[in-house]
Design an enzyme around this catalytic site. Structure first.
Site, PDB file in Angstrom:
ATOM      1  N   THR A 107     -35.990  29.378 -17.728  1.00  0.00           N
ATOM      2  CA  THR A 107     -37.407  29.014 -17.629  1.00  0.00           C
ATOM      3  C   THR A 107     -38.203  30.294 -17.384  1.00  0.00           C
ATOM      4  O   THR A 107     -37.711  31.233 -16.771  1.00  0.00           O
ATOM      5  CB  THR A 107     -37.687  28.028 -16.476  1.00  0.00           C
ATOM      6  N   HIS A 108     -39.425  30.289 -17.881  1.00  0.00           N
ATOM      7  CA  HIS A 108     -40.251  31.492 -17.734  1.00  0.00           C
ATOM      8  C   HIS A 108     -41.708  31.087 -17.530  1.00  0.00           C
ATOM      9  O   HIS A 108     -42.207  30.198 -18.221  1.00  0.00           O
ATOM     10  CB  HIS A 108     -40.111  32.380 -18.973  1.00  0.00           C
TER      11      HIS A 108
HETATM   12  C1  GAR Z   1     -40.099  30.844 -11.866  1.00  0.00           C
HETATM   13  O1  GAR Z   1     -41.480  30.795 -12.116  1.00  0.00           O
HETATM   14  C2  GAR Z   1     -39.359  31.319 -13.099  1.00  0.00           C
HETATM   15  O2  GAR Z   1     -39.933  30.923 -14.291  1.00  0.00           O
HETATM   16  C3  GAR Z   1     -39.449  32.813 -12.950  1.00  0.00           C
HETATM   17  O3  GAR Z   1     -39.183  33.021 -11.596  1.00  0.00           O
HETATM   18  C4  GAR Z   1     -39.729  31.923 -10.848  1.00  0.00           C
HETATM   19  C5  GAR Z   1     -38.673  31.467  -9.866  1.00  0.00           C
HETATM   20  O4  GAR Z   1     -39.222  30.591  -8.936  1.00  0.00           O
HETATM   21  N1  GAR Z   1     -38.548  33.451 -13.846  1.00  0.00           N
HETATM   22  C6  GAR Z   1     -38.861  34.551 -14.535  1.00  0.00           C
HETATM   23  O5  GAR Z   1     -39.894  35.167 -14.386  1.00  0.00           O
HETATM   24  C7  GAR Z   1     -37.818  34.990 -15.544  1.00  0.00           C
HETATM   25  N2  GAR Z   1     -38.295  36.039 -16.344  1.00  0.00           N
HETATM   26  P1  GAR Z   1     -38.288  29.748  -7.941  1.00  0.00           P
HETATM   27  O6  GAR Z   1     -37.237  30.705  -7.376  1.00  0.00           O
HETATM   28  O7  GAR Z   1     -39.230  29.270  -6.883  1.00  0.00           O
HETATM   29  O8  GAR Z   1     -37.674  28.622  -8.724  1.00  0.00           O
END
Ligand code: GAR
Length: 191
Positions: A107-108
């Protein structure tokens, strides 16, 4: 469908998956949660939920290849149908992805192919786009590249901060991740 979820940070998207499973709204088995460094809240909350956890500390290996091999072995031990990168901030090798039949979901927090990388929200704000969003996709060995499964747009408010925007994106992202997993589970994982 058995999944292994990889995290590097707080794991709030992972928590949404745990909640959906526990409430009966998502028919997947979270076989394990792994991290690339010790002390992540994502691993802590998984352990609290009774999910097996593991850490393959990037800094404990002499090079990326050795770390990739160790990560592959740790994940393979749980025989997942799909591996989910949920805020996992390390690039894995093509060999890793091949080991799991290419079933590596990411997810991104941006509308890929725009603003890949570790700062998708910051970069979208810096560019000045008025609409960003989030993407769920099959990841290859690039940085946030690979076939897109689902996307949703989020409009950027005037003067919105990175943290506030990221939080609003994550609300959408969690829903998209859970619905994508549900669709994959219903389709027998091999969509
Ligand atoms: C999420 O928004 C995800 O999409 C991002 O890190 C965050 C993790 O949040 N990933 C990236 O940027 C990948 N390039 P979380 O640890 O609270 O789930």
């Amino acid at each position: 469908m058995r999944i292994v979820v990889l995290v590097s940070g707080t794991g709030s998207n992972l928590q949404a998956v745990i909640d959906a499973v526990n409430s009966g709204g998502l028919d997947v088995e979270i076989a394990a949660v792994g991290a690339d460094r010790p002390g992540t809240y994502g691993v802590e909350r998984s352990a609290a939920a009774g999910i097996p956890t593991f850490v393959v500390d990037f800094k404990a290996y002499p090079d990326r290849a050795a770390w990739n091999a160790a990560l592959t072995e740790a994940v393979a031990a749980f025989a997942p149908d799909v591996v989910v990168s949920s805020g996992f901030m390390r690039i894995v090798s093509a060999d890793f992805i091949d080991s799991f039949g290419g079933k590596y979901l990411n997810t991104h927090p941006a509308l890929l192919p725009a603003f890949p990388g570790a700062h998708g929200v910051r970069d979208a704000l810096a560019y000045g786009v008025k609409v960003t969003g989030c993407t769920v996709h099959w990841a290859d060995a690039g940085v946030d590249t690979g076939p897109i499964i689902a996307q949703e747009a989020v409009a950027i408010g005037d003067g919105e901060t990175e943290d506030a925007l990221h939080e609003r994106i994550k609300v959408v992202e969690r829903r998209l991740l859970v619905s994508t997993l549900a669709a994959l589970a219903a389709a027998g994982t091999s969509e």
